[in-house]
Design an enzyme around this catalytic site. Sequence first.
Site, PDB file in Angstrom:
ATOM      1  N   ALA A  82      43.343  51.212  33.704  1.00  0.00           N
ATOM      2  CA  ALA A  82      42.941  49.893  33.191  1.00  0.00           C
ATOM      3  C   ALA A  82      42.737  49.889  31.681  1.00  0.00           C
ATOM      4  CB  ALA A  82      41.648  49.444  33.886  1.00  0.00           C
TER       5      ALA A  82
ATOM      6  N   PHE B  10      29.797  49.046  42.535  1.00  0.00           N
ATOM      7  CA  PHE B  10      29.555  47.622  42.303  1.00  0.00           C
ATOM      8  C   PHE B  10      30.857  46.806  42.298  1.00  0.00           C
ATOM      9  CE2 PHE B  10      25.514  49.224  40.423  1.00  0.00           C
ATOM     10  CZ  PHE B  10      24.649  48.471  41.209  1.00  0.00           C
TER      11      PHE B  10
ATOM     12  N   GLU C  60      42.976  55.136  41.519  1.00  0.00           N
ATOM     13  CA  GLU C  60      42.686  55.957  42.695  1.00  0.00           C
ATOM     14  C   GLU C  60      43.912  56.768  43.085  1.00  0.00           C
ATOM     15  OE1 GLU C  60      39.742  56.242  43.803  1.00  0.00           O
ATOM     16  OE2 GLU C  60      38.749  54.465  42.963  1.00  0.00           O
TER      17      GLU C  60
ATOM     18  N   TYR D  94      19.198  58.440  29.688  1.00  0.00           N
ATOM     19  CA  TYR D  94      20.009  57.238  29.942  1.00  0.00           C
ATOM     20  C   TYR D  94      19.961  56.248  28.776  1.00  0.00           C
ATOM     21  CZ  TYR D  94      22.984  54.043  32.301  1.00  0.00           C
ATOM     22  OH  TYR D  94      24.076  53.265  32.574  1.00  0.00           O
TER      23      TYR D  94
ATOM     24  N   TYR E 130      22.652  49.013  32.676  1.00  0.00           N
ATOM     25  CA  TYR E 130      21.476  49.602  33.317  1.00  0.00           C
ATOM     26  C   TYR E 130      20.408  49.875  32.258  1.00  0.00           C
ATOM     27  CZ  TYR E 130      18.426  52.527  36.067  1.00  0.00           C
ATOM     28  OH  TYR E 130      17.316  53.030  36.703  1.00  0.00           O
TER      29      TYR E 130
ATOM     30  N   ALA F 291      37.704  47.883  40.868  1.00  0.00           N
ATOM     31  CA  ALA F 291      37.450  47.141  42.114  1.00  0.00           C
ATOM     32  C   ALA F 291      37.331  48.000  43.362  1.00  0.00           C
ATOM     33  CB  ALA F 291      38.575  46.121  42.325  1.00  0.00           C
ATOM     34  N   SER F 292      37.399  49.312  43.233  1.00  0.00           N
ATOM     35  CA  SER F 292      37.583  50.116  44.450  1.00  0.00           C
ATOM     36  C   SER F 292      36.331  50.781  45.003  1.00  0.00           C
ATOM     37  CB  SER F 292      38.647  51.183  44.191  1.00  0.00           C
ATOM     38  OG  SER F 292      38.326  51.933  43.036  1.00  0.00           O
TER      39      SER F 292
HETATM   40  P1  NAI Z   1      32.025  53.680  40.382  1.00  0.00           P
HETATM   41  O1  NAI Z   1      32.355  55.046  39.908  1.00  0.00           O
HETATM   42  O2  NAI Z   1      31.632  53.506  41.801  1.00  0.00           O
HETATM   43  O3  NAI Z   1      33.265  52.698  40.123  1.00  0.00           O
HETATM   44  C1  NAI Z   1      34.122  52.839  39.042  1.00  0.00           C
HETATM   45  C2  NAI Z   1      35.377  52.012  39.237  1.00  0.00           C
HETATM   46  O4  NAI Z   1      36.176  52.131  38.043  1.00  0.00           O
HETATM   47  C3  NAI Z   1      36.290  52.461  40.385  1.00  0.00           C
HETATM   48  O5  NAI Z   1      36.869  51.319  40.980  1.00  0.00           O
HETATM   49  C4  NAI Z   1      37.377  53.267  39.678  1.00  0.00           C
HETATM   50  O6  NAI Z   1      38.635  53.300  40.349  1.00  0.00           O
HETATM   51  C5  NAI Z   1      37.490  52.469  38.400  1.00  0.00           C
HETATM   52  N1  NAI Z   1      38.088  53.215  37.292  1.00  0.00           N
HETATM   53  C6  NAI Z   1      37.609  54.305  36.652  1.00  0.00           C
HETATM   54  N2  NAI Z   1      38.450  54.660  35.652  1.00  0.00           N
HETATM   55  C7  NAI Z   1      39.473  53.766  35.674  1.00  0.00           C
HETATM   56  C8  NAI Z   1      40.644  53.594  34.899  1.00  0.00           C
HETATM   57  N3  NAI Z   1      40.945  54.397  33.878  1.00  0.00           N
HETATM   58  N4  NAI Z   1      41.478  52.583  35.215  1.00  0.00           N
HETATM   59  C9  NAI Z   1      41.206  51.743  36.255  1.00  0.00           C
HETATM   60  N5  NAI Z   1      40.097  51.847  37.002  1.00  0.00           N
HETATM   61  C10 NAI Z   1      39.257  52.854  36.719  1.00  0.00           C
HETATM   62  O7  NAI Z   1      30.930  53.134  39.380  1.00  0.00           O
HETATM   63  P2  NAI Z   1      29.721  52.098  39.515  1.00  0.00           P
HETATM   64  O8  NAI Z   1      28.471  52.876  39.640  1.00  0.00           O
HETATM   65  O9  NAI Z   1      30.029  51.016  40.467  1.00  0.00           O
HETATM   66  O10 NAI Z   1      29.715  51.526  38.018  1.00  0.00           O
HETATM   67  C11 NAI Z   1      30.262  50.284  37.645  1.00  0.00           C
HETATM   68  C12 NAI Z   1      29.464  49.746  36.474  1.00  0.00           C
HETATM   69  O11 NAI Z   1      28.135  49.498  36.895  1.00  0.00           O
HETATM   70  C13 NAI Z   1      29.369  50.723  35.297  1.00  0.00           C
HETATM   71  O12 NAI Z   1      29.398  49.993  34.092  1.00  0.00           O
HETATM   72  C14 NAI Z   1      27.994  51.330  35.491  1.00  0.00           C
HETATM   73  O13 NAI Z   1      27.441  51.826  34.299  1.00  0.00           O
HETATM   74  C15 NAI Z   1      27.247  50.114  35.980  1.00  0.00           C
HETATM   75  N6  NAI Z   1      25.962  50.374  36.638  1.00  0.00           N
HETATM   76  C16 NAI Z   1      25.844  51.363  37.584  1.00  0.00           C
HETATM   77  C17 NAI Z   1      24.608  51.625  38.160  1.00  0.00           C
HETATM   78  C18 NAI Z   1      24.452  52.693  39.195  1.00  0.00           C
HETATM   79  O14 NAI Z   1      23.310  53.061  39.483  1.00  0.00           O
HETATM   80  N7  NAI Z   1      25.510  53.183  39.796  1.00  0.00           N
HETATM   81  C19 NAI Z   1      23.405  50.855  37.788  1.00  0.00           C
HETATM   82  C20 NAI Z   1      23.678  49.780  36.860  1.00  0.00           C
HETATM   83  C21 NAI Z   1      24.907  49.587  36.296  1.00  0.00           C
HETATM   84 NA    NA Z   2      32.663  49.774  40.425  1.00  0.00          NA
END
Ligand code: NAI
Ligand code: NA
Length: 399
Positions: free
Chosen positions: A112, A53, A75, A236, A226, A49-50
């Site tokens: 998580a 997306f 975090e 990818y 994605y 959530a931090s």
């Molecule tokens: P991000 O890196 O911004 O967010 C990841 C989140 O997961 C953060 O809140 C982080 O604290 C949390 N996290 C990571 N490891 C953790 C753990 N062990 N325990 C608890 N929390 C943990 O990533 P983003 O880009 O928002 O990705 C989210 C989803 O969206 C992923 O499944 C990604 O593949 C998908 N996605 C991303 C795209 C992009 O272009 N960034 C495009 C389409 C899908």
């Molecule tokens: Na996220």
Amino acid sequence: MIIQPRTRGFICLTAHPEGALQTVKNQIEYIKSKGKIANGPKKVLVIGASTGFGIASRIAAAFGSDAATIGVFFEKPSSEGKLGTAGWYNSAAFEQEAHKAGLYAKSINGDAFSDEIKQQTIDLIQKDLGQVDLVVYSLASPRRTHPKTGVAHASVLKPIGAPFTNKTVDFHTGAVTDITIAPVENDDDISNTVAVMGGEDWKFWMEDLKNAGVLADGVKTVAYSYIGPELTFPIYRNGTIGQAKNDLEESVKHINEMLKDLNGKAYVSVNKALVTQSSSAIPVVPLYISLLFKAMKEKGTHEGTIEQMQRLFAERLYTEDENVPLDENGRIRIDDWEMAEDVQAEVAKNWDKVTTENLSEISDIEGYRRDFFNLFGFEIDGVDYEKDTNEDVKVPSIA
Ligand code: NAI
Ligand code: NA
């Protein structure tokens, strides 16, 4: 202290709390400007959530439909003299703004993937909310310790079968070069990546939440995937991460089966390529994103994470007639504007042409770079970066 960006490759080692606060406020304002989401969620768990997306989902739920939210993330907190991570400051800002608006918002900081954090989350739902009606699964991580086996899995970003050579960009210097990425050497690379980024942990979450009785009748859950264009397929969608995404998409069936007696539904939403901490780590993709942003901005169809999540909630998950539009494979598509033929044709044309020399002219590398620094609270309009800033900011519910 005075906080400046300090980068090492595609990571930024510092983060700015006031920049994070302003970013969260901007996202909240955007959601408010779009009006209330009819039939929106009321009690929401966001896992991951931090940042990216995930925080955008939390903001869309809270400020788009007055939802109570519990956010789980991993975090580094701030302390006196030591900076927290961007996601920590985002979450502090989010809770502060949610509480000001009279909305319930609590957070859990920990792994998580572990059984302990799942149990803590269940306990908090039972104590405060009773049940949740939406579970957003937005984790992105390079590793996962499996809660049942104790095995530490590390994901890799590699092609499968053959080396992949294509253009890539160093977005700090603007140098466009060829990169060759060696393929996986054995199936372990694939199975480890699937273990980290596939659907198993989402299933574990949903099973545990269901068994604890904390899922409301009619519950929805969504995870993010994605696809992207053919030019990134080797790294990818047909690479190790793509196998994990196939597994994630496949797990929808299992979760739907499990949620049947609750009239619940699981969805995968295919989102647009955006600059996040996770996507900046993937070779080739940042150059694609720079060309994509240029084409989409020219057509007026560009979106960031918050615009994407607003559309996901208002025009997909919670439509007026309660019908969720899906593609032929049962997936939600909010990558529709990215994948539009004219956009992709423009990107493909420029992909062949792009060099270090014409990069700033035919791509939006400057927008990419700015978005990257924005993730860490830097280069945000209205923030005075010369001013002394309190680095020690609490997430109110964690304190
Ligand atoms: P991000 O890196 O911004 O967010 C990841 C989140 O997961 C953060 O809140 C982080 O604290 C949390 N996290 C990571 N490891 C953790 C753990 N062990 N325990 C608890 N929390 C943990 O990533 P983003 O880009 O928002 O990705 C989210 C989803 O969206 C992923 O499944 C990604 O593949 C998908 N996605 C991303 C795209 C992009 O272009 N960034 C495009 C389409 C899908
Ligand atoms: Na996220």
